[in-house]
Each structure stands twice: as C-alpha cells, then as structure tokens.
Design an enzyme around this catalytic site. Structure first.
Site, PDB file in Angstrom:
ATOM      1  N   SER A  80      13.444 -28.092  45.584  1.00  0.00           N
ATOM      2  CA  SER A  80      14.851 -27.764  45.383  1.00  0.00           C
ATOM      3  C   SER A  80      15.745 -28.412  46.428  1.00  0.00           C
ATOM      4  CB  SER A  80      15.066 -26.258  45.453  1.00  0.00           C
ATOM      5  OG  SER A  80      14.238 -25.598  44.549  1.00  0.00           O
TER       6      SER A  80
HETATM    7  N1  SAH Z   1      11.090 -23.617  45.049  1.00  0.00           N
HETATM    8  C1  SAH Z   1      10.418 -24.884  44.881  1.00  0.00           C
HETATM    9  C2  SAH Z   1      10.966 -25.720  43.771  1.00  0.00           C
HETATM   10  C3  SAH Z   1      10.773 -25.124  42.477  1.00  0.00           C
HETATM   11  S1  SAH Z   1      10.979 -26.098  41.053  1.00  0.00           S
HETATM   12  C4  SAH Z   1      10.451 -25.711  46.138  1.00  0.00           C
HETATM   13  O1  SAH Z   1      11.127 -25.345  47.083  1.00  0.00           O
HETATM   14  O2  SAH Z   1       9.783 -26.740  46.169  1.00  0.00           O
HETATM   15  C5  SAH Z   1      10.493 -24.818  39.952  1.00  0.00           C
HETATM   16  C6  SAH Z   1       9.040 -24.536  39.921  1.00  0.00           C
HETATM   17  O3  SAH Z   1       8.847 -23.469  39.029  1.00  0.00           O
HETATM   18  C7  SAH Z   1       8.199 -25.668  39.403  1.00  0.00           C
HETATM   19  O4  SAH Z   1       7.250 -26.020  40.351  1.00  0.00           O
HETATM   20  C8  SAH Z   1       7.562 -25.103  38.132  1.00  0.00           C
HETATM   21  O5  SAH Z   1       6.238 -25.559  37.948  1.00  0.00           O
HETATM   22  C9  SAH Z   1       7.584 -23.638  38.431  1.00  0.00           C
HETATM   23  N2  SAH Z   1       7.486 -22.721  37.279  1.00  0.00           N
HETATM   24  C10 SAH Z   1       8.081 -22.803  36.081  1.00  0.00           C
HETATM   25  N3  SAH Z   1       7.746 -21.756  35.328  1.00  0.00           N
HETATM   26  C11 SAH Z   1       6.909 -20.991  36.065  1.00  0.00           C
HETATM   27  C12 SAH Z   1       6.218 -19.762  35.849  1.00  0.00           C
HETATM   28  N4  SAH Z   1       6.305 -19.092  34.684  1.00  0.00           N
HETATM   29  N5  SAH Z   1       5.455 -19.279  36.831  1.00  0.00           N
HETATM   30  C13 SAH Z   1       5.344 -19.920  38.007  1.00  0.00           C
HETATM   31  N6  SAH Z   1       5.961 -21.072  38.278  1.00  0.00           N
HETATM   32  C14 SAH Z   1       6.744 -21.602  37.318  1.00  0.00           C
END
Ligand code: SAH
Length: 690
Positions: A80
C-alpha cells in the site's frame, strides 16, 4: 485455495547496496506525504517514520520505497501507499493495548506499522507466497508482536477474536458479517466498500453493543477482497484497475494471477507475428483501424529506425487506400509547414529558416522521415486533381521564436502598422531568445513582468482582423494565426514550467490535442498522428493519472471514442539515437534489456521477435484481463540514461487500456540522422536540400 505462483520472482527481503539514507527519506516522506495531508496521530507518524519500507519490497524497486505510491510485490499484489497505511491506522484510533486484525497482509508492511502502535497484530493473507515472505521480513526485523496467517480474511481469525481494531486493506462489496462478530465492544473497523474497481468508499464502523455506527472517510480505490464473504474470483476478474487513493495506477486485480510464462504464452497465442517491416502483413491491422477518424501511432523511443519505418508503411497504406489525408507529428508547426509546402509543391509561407534545427535534430532530420516525406510528395503529385492533397503538420509548441518571426512576416505583408505594434509587444521576449526556459525562471523567481498580455493581444488582434487579412491568402492567414497561438501558448508553457511539470505537461498536450482537433475538423479525410507512446497512449491508464496529468491519447479517447485508434510500439534491446543531457549531442546508445517487472519482459518471454497484438477485441477477454495487471513500461525520449533507467525511464501502466493495439519488435536499431551542416549557418532547405 488460491493460485500459487511458483514462477514468481523470489521476494528478496533485503535491499543490498542501498546507497541512500532510508531514515532521511522516511522522515521527508512523513512530512511531505503524510503530515501535509492531515494525519496527526503521533503514534502513526512515529511508526511510519520508523518502519523500513524498502525491506518489504524487492530490491528492484527499493529505491522507490519512499515515493508516494504503492509498489508491486510478489504474487502480482501491491504494497500500500504509505499515506493510505497512515490514514487507515489513524482512522482505527489505535492505542497501545489494542489487539488488531489486518485483512490483506500483502508485504507485511502495514502489519509492521500497526504493530508499533498496538499490542498485538494478526495479519491474514490469501496468497501463500506472500504469507511466507511477509512472515520472514517481520521476523528478521524483529516485529515480534505481528503474525501473518494464511487464510481467507473475510472469515476473520476466530482464535484471536475479539479485536479492538480491524483494518481491511482490500475492497469488498460489504463488511463481512464474520468481521462484525469479531469486533470487540467499542472496537473500530476500517475498510473500503464498493464495486470491484471503482467508486469505493473508506468506511469506519464503531461497535456499540449490538449496534454499529458507520462513518464515511472518503473515496478510495483498493484491490478486491476475495473470499467467502467478499468477492468471488470470477466477479473480481474483468479489467480491474486497482488502486488506492491518489495513486490510481497501483494495486491490481487479484483473480487468476498467472505466472509470467502464462501471460507470455497467452501473448504468443494472440500475437500476429511478422518477420520483416517490408513484408509484414499489415492488412488485419488496417482492417481493425477501419474508418477511425484519428489513428495515433506511438513509439517507445524517439530514436528507433524500425518505429519510423513501420509507421511509414502503415501511414502510406492508410493514405493510399483508406482516405487518410493528414500526417500530424510531434514537431514544431513552422518546421512541419516547410515540409508541407514541399510535399504540396507550394512556396513556403514565411521567412526562410532551417527546419528541425532545434534540439533534438535527429527526431525529424533523419533518413527514415525523409523517405516518408518523399513518398508523400510523389503521392500528391501522382494524385493531383483527383484526390485531396495530403498535408504534413506539426502539433508541438516549442517554436516560440520561429513562430514569432512567422507572425511578424505575415503582418508585414498585410498590415505594416499592426506589424509594428506586434514587433514592440513581442520585443518583450527578445532577451530570452537563446534560452526561453530562462524567461520562465525570471518571471517566477525575479518578478519580471510577464510578456503574456502582449502575446495574447497580438493573437486576438490578428483573429479580429481576419476579414481584412484573408483577402489575399486564407492559408497564409491560418498559418499566421496558428503561429500566433503557438507564441501565446509557448509563452505560458515556459512560465508554467516553473510552477511544476504537471501544469506544463498538460498545457503542452492540450495544445497538441487542440491543434489536432482543429486540423481534423477541416481535413477531407482521417488524420494519422506520430508521437511518443507517452503522448498517444491513453494517459488515464498510466501513473500520469495519479499526478493529474492528461495527454493527447486520453483527450482523443474522450473526444472521439472508438473513432480514435491508439497504437503503441515497443522494444526490448538494440540501439537508439538519444542524448545524455538536454541539448547534448546525439549518441547511438545500447538499450538495456527490459526490466523483469515490465510489459516488455512479458513480450520478450513470448518468444516472438515481432508481432502485432490487437487489444481492443472484446473476444480477447482473457488476454486483456491477464495484461491488466499494472506493470512497468519503458519510455525513452530524446534523452536516454541507462545508468538510472528504472528511475528515469519506467512508469506504471495498464497496457490494454492504454492502447487498442500494440506492436512489438524485440530488437531494434538507431535512426540514421542526417547532416546538419546548414543548421548553424545559412538556412538549409530540408528536406529538399539534401
Ligand atoms: N497491507 C498490504 C497491502 C495489501 S494489498 C501491505 O502493506 O503490503 C491487499 C492484499 O489483500 C493483497 O495482498 C491480497 O492478496 C489480499 N487479500 C485479498 N482478499 C483477501 C482475503 N479474503 N483474505 C486475505 N487477504 C486477502
């Protein structure tokens, strides 16, 4: 449960060889991107100012760790944008004793930040390879109160519930009921809610017994939340551009991620290969262009011979058999007007001067362009009387002084009094003739009175006298009026350069588009445009959008819809004509192999050395959708600095939204520049004096 990407690049958790000071960049980022946007929570600012973000991304992109945008991580996901992490952490109102659930651990960066403010963090991630890499970095860096768990976060994490705060970093259709159940009384849940790709809203829910008070924190864009109580992979699939606040190019869709060879195999299946520029079958491409009103032909460098030659083939076919009547290029108006006079066998309007003498001379003063120009001249001659003559026009606005001379010469011939007035008004610009950029600097930093009123008055006076002035020659009037417009816009351009690159970029592309539109409205047939990919691809599908920049391609898309056909051109390696610094001599430079996270690499891996690829085709849903993962794309302009290539020449894009068609040539060579002997002395008569 999900598609594990065995071939993904290993996520390296250290950034070896970092020769800049991360702490300093971090401190600067906190002020520049976070405090400035109103985040005030002391714990959040301290945490963002502490966590080494460069350790959570691959070394390839570590140098961008403190820029204001998300970055790619393994599994096709993104880390992010720091501001978003800060915004969500602040919205979660964390206090030191809190137990926190993060859904969507990704790189682990967000979990690290949360862990510095709260007591304990559980972070769930559905991509298994991300779980292990995030866990590894967190352990190595000693964030021992953060754990990463593999699973579907829409179901929460019952063993550790209830949570004082839940932060969801992917956008879902609604708040998953399981998460509501696992929120402690008084707890806060922060999550983007909305459609898969757009119109999401960041909401905060606060639990009070059995009721939840909901509050909107503004529009955002996140990758989709995929799981039992989120979106299904199927829904999340199409065209998702993915994104976060103020950085519309980051993030990505999550479904159906393929290993690189998978995408490249799909490209190979969809591509129309060719073996040489001369023999390439351009018929299918021409058919797809159909009766588009404007065809935009791009280039990923300003100095590649193959791009010029292939565009010339396409251009000639469109003119000879499909009614196109104008070639409009990224060059100055007066210079292109000389070529126009040559191909239409007219006497040039305006005083003699040396066309294409301004840096970068090789961009139009090259063998490849002359071959096209000769063809256009022969064509016009062969069809004299039976077809409208083909025109050659310049869309750019750098010709402040040559355009000034043209306006004055025109006024001298129709109204000597007006010429005197204009001469006095334009005199304001004279001291800056050698270095127009210095003019903008003087206005902005030294308070010099701008020449704007004079250049604008000259333009309005000229237009007001149209009836009197066209008496002789309407073409000469139109030409002078356009030159007066160029002077006015160039004056503004050089001034806005000092207010910021976004304003001047937009001004220039708006000028090019307005010029194109005016030409198109008067043209007997369609218009073919030759400009760099960064101008002719739809900028809204690139990181330009996050900076507030627009471009010719985007403006054409908005004005013409499907009647604009946007064709990008790219290459992997070979040589290119470019300078090392602005104003420097042309050199033939070797192009580095393309970056592992780039579109170019996907095309290299297709194994097909040259191809056309149709991207607009609705039947090609899978190809479009696979290519819709934002990737890096290379842009080499008139300057090429291989030493700092990643920083200076790559940008993020969603290629199938940027272009209707993409043309690939794996290996290419530099354009052949023409002598510039006349450039500094007496005017030479390009192209006919060669
Ligand atoms: N917070 C993270 C960035 C997140 S991007 C950082 O700082 O790097 C969003 C993430 O949510 C992705 O890695 C995606 O794979 C995950 N995601 C999407 N749906 C999800 C779910 N149902 N359970 C867990 N992770 C999920």
């Amino acid at each position: 449960m999900d598609d594990i990407d065995d071939d993904a690049e290993p996520l390296i958790t250290h950034a070896p060889g970092v020769d800049w000071d991360p702490a300093e960049r971090r401190a600067r980022m906190v002020e520049r991107d976070i405090v400035s946007r109103g985040v005030r929570h002391a714990g959040v600012l301290r945490a963002i100012g502490t966590v080494p973000r460069e350790q959570f991304v691959s070394p390839d992109v570590a140098e961008f760790a403190y820029d204001d945008h998300p970055l790619p991580i393994a599994g096709g996901q993104t880390i992010s944008q720091p501001y978003i992490v800060a915004l969500m952490a602040e919205a979660a109102e964390l206090t030191p004793g809190d137990r926190v659930l993060e859904v969507g651990a990704g790189s682990g960066y967000g979990a690290a930040v949360l862990s510095l403010i709260a007591e304990q963090v559980w972070a769930i991630e559905r991509h298994r390879e991300l779980v292990s890499s995030a866990e590894r970095v967190l352990r190595e860096l000693g964030y021992d109160n953060a754990r990463v768990i593999w699973g579907d976060g829409t179901l929460g994490f019952p063993p550790a519930a209830p949570f004082d705060a839940i932060v969801v970093t992917a956008g879902g259709p609604r708040v998953p009921p399981a998460l509501l159940d696992q929120l402690a009384d008084g707890g806060r849940l922060v999550m983007p809610i909305g459609s898969v790709t757009r119109n999401q809203e960041l909401v905060r829910l606060r639990r009070d017994g059995d009721t939840f008070e909901e509050e909107s924190l503004g529009p955002v864009r996140f990758v989709p939340l995929i799981g039992a109580q989120g979106y299904s992979e199927r829904v999340a699939e199409p065209e998702a551009e993915v994104l976060t606040v103020a950085a519309p190019m980051s993030g990505r869709r999550t479904a159906g991620v393929r290993a690189p060879h998978g995408i490249s195999a799909l490209v190979a299946e969809s591509a129309e290969p060719f073996s040489s520029i001369v023999s390439a079958d351009i018929g299918p491409l021409i058919e797809r262009i159909g009766d588009a009103r404007v065809v935009l032909l791009g280039e990923s460098t300003h100095g590649t011979s193959e791009f010029y030659r292939l565009r010339a083939r396409i251009t000639e076919e469109l003119i000879a058999h499909h009614g196109f009547t104008v070639v409009a290029v990224e060059s100055d108006w007066p210079d292109a007007a000389r070529v126009d006079a040559w191909i239409r066998r007219r006497t040039p309007i305006g005083p003699p001067f040396t066309p294409f003498a301004r840096f970068p001379t090789w961009m139009w003063r090259n063998r490849e362009t002359v071959e096209l120009v000769d063809w256009l001249r022969d064509y016009n001659e062969a069809h004299e009387g039976d077809r409208p003559p083909v025109r050659f026009c310049g869309l750019d606005l750098y010709s402040l002084f040559t355009s000034r001379d043209e306006v004055l010469a025109f006024l001298d011939s129709v109204d000597t009094d007006a010429a005197e007035v204009a001469r006095t008004r334009y005199g304001c610009l004279t001291p800056w003739e050698q270095d127009p950029a210095a003019y903008g600097r003087a206005v902005v930093s030294e308070g010099l009175v701008a020449c704007e009123p004079g250049v604008v008055a000259t333009l309005t006076d000229l237009l007001a006298n149209r009836m009197d002035y066209v008496d002789g020659d309407v073409h000469a009037f139109d030409d002078a009026a356009h030159n007066a417009l160029v002077v006015a816009n160039a004056e503004r351009y050089y001034r806005t350069m000092y207010y910021g690159s976004v304003e001047s970029w937009n001004l220039r592309d708006q000028h090019m588009f307005d010029t194109l539109r005016a030409i198109e409205q008067r043209a007997a047939g369609g218009v073919i445009v030759w400009e760099h990919n960064s101008h002719i691809g739809d900028g809204s599908a690139t990181e330009m959008a996050s900076r507030g920049e627009s471009n010719v391609g985007q403006l054409c898309r908005e004005a013409y819809g499907d009647d604009a056909y946007l064709v990008g051109f790219g290459t992997d390696r070979g040589t290119v004509a470019a300078a090392s610094t602005w104003g420097g001599p042309m050199e033939v430079k070797s192009i580095r192999h393309s970056h592992s996270l780039s579109y170019e690499r996907v095309f290299v891996d297709s194994g097909i050395p040259a191809f056309f690829m149709h991207l607009r085709d609705p039947e090609r849903r899978e190809l479009r959708s696979e290519l819709s993962t934002p990737r890096l794309e290379r842009a080499i302009g008139v300057i090429y600095r291989p030493e700092t290539e990643l920083q200076s020449h790559y940008f993020q894009a969603v290629l199938p939204r940027q272009f209707d068609e993409y043309v690939w040539l794996v290996e290419t060579s530099a354009v052949v520049p023409l002598p510039t002997h006349g450039v500094l002395g007496a005017p030479d008569l390009y192209p006919f004096g060669l």
